[in-house]
Write a protein that holds these residues in place. Structure first.
Motif, PDB file in Angstrom:
ATOM      1  N   VAL A 219       1.260  -1.044   0.009  1.00 26.03           N
ATOM      2  CA  VAL A 219      -0.089  -0.208  -0.169  1.00 26.03           C
ATOM      3  C   VAL A 219       1.222   1.336  -0.161  1.00 26.03           C
ATOM      4  O   VAL A 219       1.372   1.716   0.727  1.00 26.03           O
ATOM      5  N   PRO A 220       1.192   1.453  -1.306  1.00 28.07           N
ATOM      6  CA  PRO A 220       2.432   2.919  -1.351  1.00 28.07           C
ATOM      7  C   PRO A 220       1.960   4.203  -0.908  1.00 28.07           C
ATOM      8  O   PRO A 220       1.859   5.010   0.168  1.00 28.07           O
ATOM      9  N   GLN A 221       0.495   4.063  -0.704  1.00 27.63           N
ATOM     10  CA  GLN A 221      -0.395   5.655   0.135  1.00 27.63           C
ATOM     11  C   GLN A 221      -0.439   5.089   1.796  1.00 27.63           C
ATOM     12  O   GLN A 221      -1.537   6.140   2.286  1.00 27.63           O
ATOM     13  N   TYR A 222       0.001   3.804   2.562  1.00 23.87           N
ATOM     14  CA  TYR A 222       0.113   3.943   3.914  1.00 23.87           C
ATOM     15  C   TYR A 222      -0.436   5.107   4.629  1.00 23.87           C
ATOM     16  O   TYR A 222      -0.576   5.411   4.951  1.00 23.87           O
ATOM     17  N   GLY A 223       0.955   5.540   4.051  1.00 20.79           N
ATOM     18  CA  GLY A 223       1.099   6.978   5.296  1.00 20.79           C
ATOM     19  C   GLY A 223       0.208   7.876   5.658  1.00 20.79           C
ATOM     20  O   GLY A 223      -0.419   8.277   6.162  1.00 20.79           O
ATOM     21  N   ALA A 224       0.064   8.067   4.137  1.00 22.90           N
ATOM     22  CA  ALA A 224      -1.309   8.812   3.832  1.00 22.90           C
ATOM     23  C   ALA A 224      -2.584   8.833   4.252  1.00 22.90           C
ATOM     24  O   ALA A 224      -3.428   9.577   4.565  1.00 22.90           O
ATOM     25  N   LEU A 225      -2.716   7.671   3.405  1.00 24.54           N
ATOM     26  CA  LEU A 225      -4.366   7.130   4.244  1.00 24.54           C
ATOM     27  C   LEU A 225      -4.716   6.784   5.761  1.00 24.54           C
ATOM     28  O   LEU A 225      -5.135   7.576   6.287  1.00 24.54           O
ATOM     29  N   MET A 226      -3.657   6.883   6.645  1.00 22.86           N
ATOM     30  CA  MET A 226      -3.517   6.464   8.263  1.00 22.86           C
ATOM     31  C   MET A 226      -3.573   8.121   8.276  1.00 22.86           C
ATOM     32  O   MET A 226      -4.208   8.289   9.470  1.00 22.86           O
ATOM     33  N   SER A 227      -2.905   8.901   7.905  1.00 20.41           N
ATOM     34  CA  SER A 227      -3.006  10.048   8.375  1.00 20.41           C
ATOM     35  C   SER A 227      -4.367  10.913   7.894  1.00 20.41           C
ATOM     36  O   SER A 227      -5.236  11.282   8.885  1.00 20.41           O
ATOM     37  N   TRP A 228      -4.780  10.297   7.202  1.00 20.73           N
ATOM     38  CA  TRP A 228      -6.792  10.761   6.671  1.00 20.73           C
ATOM     39  C   TRP A 228      -7.714  10.136   8.099  1.00 20.73           C
ATOM     40  O   TRP A 228      -8.242  10.597   7.824  1.00 20.73           O
ATOM     41  N   ARG A 229      -6.451   8.682   8.201  1.00 18.58           N
ATOM     42  CA  ARG A 229      -8.173   8.008   8.841  1.00 18.58           C
ATOM     43  C   ARG A 229      -8.033   9.048  10.347  1.00 18.58           C
ATOM     44  O   ARG A 229      -8.590   9.066  11.208  1.00 18.58           O
ATOM     45  N   LEU A 230      -6.657   9.196  10.454  1.00 21.93           N
ATOM     46  CA  LEU A 230      -6.112   9.874  12.231  1.00 21.93           C
ATOM     47  C   LEU A 230      -7.170  11.060  11.814  1.00 21.93           C
ATOM     48  O   LEU A 230      -7.981  11.563  13.113  1.00 21.93           O
ATOM     49  N   VAL A 231      -7.120  11.771  11.029  1.00 20.89           N
ATOM     50  CA  VAL A 231      -7.696  12.519  10.479  1.00 20.89           C
ATOM     51  C   VAL A 231      -9.218  13.208  10.502  1.00 20.89           C
ATOM     52  O   VAL A 231      -9.542  14.075  11.753  1.00 20.89           O
TER      53      VAL A 231
END
Length: 286
Positions: A219-231
């Protein structure tokens, strides 16, 4: 490689199932300890119909994952031997026992003492259902799932979404007891723990690799997706807590919006989870 969105039926089923299990626990505890007025109890009972509607939506989504509704019964063929069969069976029992308790209660036919025992049993079944969900994915041939982070993530969803869902329905029923103010703290703690899990898991993924790929590349966007999740989770928490800090309580409309934000955040996280599927033979844990 992907983000797991192709598994959206399972995303909906697991997230809603975990939220409903947590929400039922919150509302059952309120009925047993804090809601004493008969009229208010009835309002709480009627508000609980939302739990069973959400559970029904979750099960309908799980059936879509099977490709054909006729295959749903086949998933129960190996109860005791198959983690999938155990998951569906435990969820069905939780749904049936809780739904039957609700029906008898709203009809006014449930004895008070038996009702409390029944609620405790349903709470236990809800927790067992979530654990059976975890067991489905604790597969030793899938190193990206075969870790403590899988059950942690699933139970944290229950502690993040369950209190908010229960709080929302209790507010709809007009409940305003002091215990209600503890629920945001539970979800806040769960979100903090979930953030820690995300960071630790991202470090672990870097240690799982094959000769051609790393798990962290699934999941190349792991960091971005998890950041959006936390937001999204943080935004839901803000909608919930800020009115309390001002001395009031969030309205049902605001709480509904917060719950939608929370569901969206957890669906993103669950999509990432499914996107991390990686079997041995193609990957080994270093």
């Amino acid at each position: 490689m992907g983000n797991g969105w192709h598994e959206w039926p399972l995303m909906v089923f697991t997230v809603l199932g975990q939220c409903v299990a947590g929400g039922f626990i919150v509302m059952a505890l309120a009925l047993m300890t804090g809601v004493s007025e008969r009229a208010q109890q009835k309002r709480v009972h009627w508000a609980m119909i939302v739990l069973w509607i959400l559970m029904g939506i979750g099960f309908m989504a799980s059936v879509l994952h099977l490709g054909s509704p006729l295959r749903a019964f086949n998933s129960l063929n190996r109860i005791g031997d198959s983690a999938l069969s155990n998951e569906i069976a435990s969820g069905s029992v939780f749904f049936a026992v809780g739904g039957f308790w609700w029906l008898i209660t709203v009809l006014g036919k449930m004895p008070q003492a038996l009702g409390k025992i029944w609620m405790v049993l349903t709470m236990i079944l809800g927790v067992f259902f979530v654990w059976m969900m975890c067991k489905v994915y604790l597969i030793d041939t899938v190193p990206t799932w075969y870790s403590a982070y899988t059950p942690l993530s699933f139970f944290l969803t229950m502690f993040i979404g369950g209190p908010l869902l229960g709080y929302l329905l209790l507010r709809v029923a007009g409940v305003q007891g002091w215990g209600m103010r503890l629920l945001p703290a539970i979800s806040l703690l769960a979100i903090v723990m979930s953030t820690v899990v995300v960071m630790l898991q991202s470090m672990e993924l870097a240690t799982i690799q094959s000769s051609i790929a790393q798990a962290s590349a699934l999941v190349p966007q792991y960091g971005a997706l998890m950041s959006w999740r936390l937001v999204l989770l943080a935004a839901a928490l803000v909608c919930w807590i800020v009115p309390q800090l001002k001395g009031g309580l969030a309205s049902p409309a605001v709480l509904t919006f917060a719950f939608v934000l929370m569901i969206a955040g957890e669906l993103i996280g669950r999509g990432v989870f499914y996107g991390l599927h990686m079997t041995v033979g193609m990957a080994i844990a270093s």
